[in-house]
Design an enzyme around this catalytic site. Structure first.
Site, short mmCIF file in Angstrom:
data_model
loop_
_atom_site.label_atom_id
_atom_site.label_comp_id
_atom_site.label_asym_id
_atom_site.label_seq_id
_atom_site.Cartn_x
_atom_site.Cartn_y
_atom_site.Cartn_z
N LYS A 70 6.13 43.78 21.72
CA LYS A 70 7.50 44.07 22.16
C LYS A 70 7.53 45.17 23.23
CE LYS A 70 9.89 41.14 19.58
NZ LYS A 70 10.76 40.09 20.17
N TYR A 83 2.89 43.89 16.44
CA TYR A 83 4.24 43.45 16.82
C TYR A 83 4.83 44.42 17.85
CZ TYR A 83 9.25 42.36 16.16
OH TYR A 83 10.57 42.03 16.35
N GLY A 84 4.66 45.73 17.58
CA GLY A 84 5.21 46.73 18.51
C GLY A 84 4.57 46.61 19.89
N1 NAP Z 1 15.24 40.07 12.27
C1 NAP Z 1 15.06 41.33 12.69
O1 NAP Z 1 15.15 42.30 11.92
C2 NAP Z 1 14.75 41.57 14.14
C3 NAP Z 1 14.85 42.90 14.60
C4 NAP Z 1 14.56 43.15 15.93
C5 NAP Z 1 14.19 42.14 16.76
N2 NAP Z 1 14.09 40.87 16.30
C6 NAP Z 1 13.69 39.83 17.25
O2 NAP Z 1 14.74 38.90 17.32
C7 NAP Z 1 14.22 37.61 17.65
C8 NAP Z 1 14.77 36.59 16.66
O3 NAP Z 1 14.33 37.00 15.39
P1 NAP Z 1 14.95 36.38 14.04
O4 NAP Z 1 15.08 37.51 13.11
O5 NAP Z 1 16.13 35.54 14.37
O6 NAP Z 1 13.70 35.50 13.57
P2 NAP Z 1 13.61 34.11 12.78
O7 NAP Z 1 14.82 33.87 11.98
O8 NAP Z 1 12.28 34.14 12.11
O9 NAP Z 1 13.58 33.02 13.98
C9 NAP Z 1 12.51 32.99 14.86
C10 NAP Z 1 12.63 31.79 15.77
O10 NAP Z 1 11.50 31.78 16.65
C11 NAP Z 1 11.02 30.45 16.70
N3 NAP Z 1 9.58 30.40 16.95
C12 NAP Z 1 8.62 31.11 16.31
N4 NAP Z 1 7.40 30.71 16.71
C13 NAP Z 1 7.61 29.72 17.64
C14 NAP Z 1 6.75 28.91 18.41
N5 NAP Z 1 5.42 29.00 18.30
N6 NAP Z 1 7.29 28.02 19.28
C15 NAP Z 1 8.63 27.89 19.37
N7 NAP Z 1 9.50 28.63 18.65
C16 NAP Z 1 8.99 29.53 17.79
C17 NAP Z 1 11.31 29.87 15.34
O11 NAP Z 1 11.26 28.47 15.43
P3 NAP Z 1 11.43 27.54 14.12
O12 NAP Z 1 12.91 27.57 13.87
O13 NAP Z 1 10.92 26.22 14.56
O14 NAP Z 1 10.61 28.19 13.05
C18 NAP Z 1 12.67 30.47 15.03
O15 NAP Z 1 13.69 29.64 15.55
C19 NAP Z 1 12.70 37.76 17.64
O16 NAP Z 1 12.23 37.91 18.95
C20 NAP Z 1 12.49 39.04 16.85
O17 NAP Z 1 11.27 39.66 17.20
C21 NAP Z 1 14.38 40.56 15.01
#
Ligand code: NAP
Length: 229
Positions: A148, A144-145
């Protein structure tokens, strides 16, 4: 009215961003992995449009976009979709590396490339939701890292290349944020998940909108967002 193309609008941070932009009456184009998910998103955000493309298969995005009406104007492209799968380097198989690199890095690069003429014509702002893991990779966060860290490189190169064309590029680096992704991380870490401990997705959405709404004389290049408690 501004037009925003958003990936990841169905969950977590992306859903918070989409809801805020929808509430203020902006025009939304929501990337969805398939047509059924696209319909769900359009039902959730009336007046929005879906753009179908599976980020897990970046090689096919060009074909997928060629079969659909891609917006003629895009004021902001918000790369928010992402996936995570933890594990030590000694156990991570190529499939797990490929999945995260595809969704988190190669697909954002390809979506940006495919839309670049429109982004230039629109003088767009491109936001990449990165992660603290895009700056420092701790044990078990290698794949993952790496995805990113690569996303940071993509954003930095794009910013330098497209500044003369009027495109602004922002990377947002959130810490742990209460979302389904964070629940999965806790499960993989074998820890109990308490969403109250982590950043509210609404707060990350605020930082994304700050980058989008900043007057054109300035650009936020990098923004780290850490848990406040
Ligand atoms: N949560 C954390 O702690 C955190 C921290 C730092 C950074 N981030 C980053 O923030 C961003 C959002 O994360 P989140 O926490 O909101 O995650 P999340 O709730 O799991 O949502 C992820 C989204 O990505 C979409 N997605 C995943 N695979 C896909 C694919 N193959 N094609 C199209 N869409 C796809 C999902 O679609 P579906 O709705 O259809 O499943 C979902 O809407 C990510 O880039 C993550 O790496 C998160």
């Amino acid at each position: 009215m501004a037009t925003h193309l958003i990936t990841g609008a169905g969950s977590g941070i992306g859903a918070a961003v989409a809801a805020r932009l929808h509430a203020r009456g902006d025009d939304l184009v929501l990337l969805a992995r398939d047509a059924a998910r696209g319909k769900q998103l359009v039902d959730r955000y009336p007046g929005s449009r879906a753009l179908v493309g599976d980020l897990a298969d970046p090689d096919r995005l060009s074909w997928a976009f060629s079969k659909q009406a891609v917006p003629e104007r895009i004021d902001s492209l918000l790369h928010i979709a992402g996936i995570v799968d933890l594990g030590p380097v000694g156990e991570l198989r190529p499939k797990t590396w490929h999945q995260q690199l595809n969704v988190n890095l190669i697909a954002p690069a390809e979506v940006t490339r495919l839309l670049l003429p429109t982004l230039r014509a629109s003088q767009a702002t491109v936001v990449f939701v990165n992660s603290g893991a895009g700056l420092t990779a701790h044990a078990e966060w290698g794949a993952y890292g790496a995805s990113k860290h690569g996303l940071k490189a993509l954003a930095d190169a794009l910013r330098a290349e497209e500044k003369p064309n009027g495109i602004r590029v922002t990377s947002v680096y959130p810490g742990r944020t209460a979302s389904p992704m964070q629940a999965k991380v806790h499960s993989q870490e074998g820890k109990e998940y308490d969403p109250e401990r982590w950043i509210d997705p609404e707060s990350v959405a605020t930082t994304v909108l700050m980058a989008v709404d900043l007057p054109r004389d300035a650009e936020i290049a990098d923004l780290s967002v850490r848990p406040g408690r």
